[in-house]
Design an enzyme around this catalytic site. Sequence first.
Site, PDB file in Angstrom:
ATOM      1  NE  ARG A 141      -2.866  -1.475  -0.684  1.00 27.89           N
ATOM      2  CZ  ARG A 141      -2.577  -2.715  -1.121  1.00 27.89           C
ATOM      3  NH1 ARG A 141      -2.489  -3.726  -0.295  1.00 27.89           N
ATOM      4  NH2 ARG A 141      -2.391  -2.950  -2.402  1.00 27.89           N
ATOM      5  CG  HIS A 177      -9.435   4.882  10.698  1.00 23.52           C
ATOM      6  ND1 HIS A 177     -10.416   4.572   9.787  1.00 23.52           N
ATOM      7  CD2 HIS A 177     -10.060   4.934  11.908  1.00 23.52           C
ATOM      8  CE1 HIS A 177     -11.585   4.457  10.412  1.00 23.52           C
ATOM      9  NE2 HIS A 177     -11.395   4.677  11.690  1.00 23.52           N
ATOM     10  CB  CYS A 230      10.565   2.466  22.838  1.00 19.52           C
ATOM     11  SG  CYS A 230      10.815   2.813  21.082  1.00 19.52           S
ATOM     12  CB  CYS A 268      13.911   0.681  22.196  1.00 25.72           C
ATOM     13  SG  CYS A 268      12.864  -0.397  21.187  1.00 25.72           S
ATOM     14  CB  ALA A 317     -14.962  12.659  -4.471  1.00 25.95           C
TER      15      ALA A 317
END
Length: 241
Positions: free
Chosen positions: A61, A113, A124, A143, A224
């Site tokens: 991804r 998300h 850590c 760490c 959109a």
Amino acid sequence: MTRKSAGNIVILTGAGISADSGIQTFRGSDGLWCGHRVEDVATPEAFRANPALVQDFYNRRRRQLLEPSIQPNAAHIALAELEKNWRGDITIVTQNIDDLHDRAGNKNLIHMHGELLSVFCNKCETRFHCREDVTTDHVCANCQETGTVRPDIVWFGEMPYRMDEIYEALSYCDLFIAIGTSGHVYPAAGFVAHAGLNGAKTVEINIEESQVASVFDEHISGRAAETVPEYVKQLLTYPDI
Ligand code: NAD
């Protein structure tokens, strides 16, 4: 203190706003996310059971997101223009893990998300910006532990980020707009009801009606990249919401 009379807007975005940029949405018609069952790649249990598969899924991804062809589309750009030119507060709450709103220029942005270009260490809890693949033998740069760095993604069963800020913005908004989200995933699917109960006008922009379509005051049907720039133009021309 934020005031209701200021014309504040909360915009919830989902995978549909990035579909026009070439990023596949969550549930394809086969019910799978890029060929995988959600339970196999997007839960803490899946990561414990098969970390290599989960890292590989998010590596792919992330690589796709960084391809030169993947760019903010006209909808992302219109929302950035709205934030620059609107008189009140614009808060974008995105369920998307891509960085297309960031690249378009939105500043008041909540990635509820998580983000593909971020990882953190389970041991850590240090976060790192990440543009590379992460493997199961990755060593935490803070760490030095091996195999503890995971994608900075809120998986099913985990608490989304910055919920207090989101509910605060929802309580004081005059207009709530949901763009390209199916209404399957809670708590985001419940935001429209929260905003509506607090007096906001609610508008859904989608190519089809979502699971929570009946809760919205108004629906705008279409892609959109076409509908959002037109809607933003109207808002900026007639700003009395
Ligand atoms: P979803 O896949 O469940 O729903 C996508 C919605 O977008 C559908 O309602 C669909 O009708 C609509 N849509 C598709 N193409 C559109 C277009 N061109 N214009 C307008 N609407 C369009 O997505 P969701 O509701 O966001 O699901 C949530 C989960 O998916 C999130 O947790 C998120 O992390 C994850 N996800 C994110 C990305 C990304 O970052 N781009 C991609 C896939 C999945």
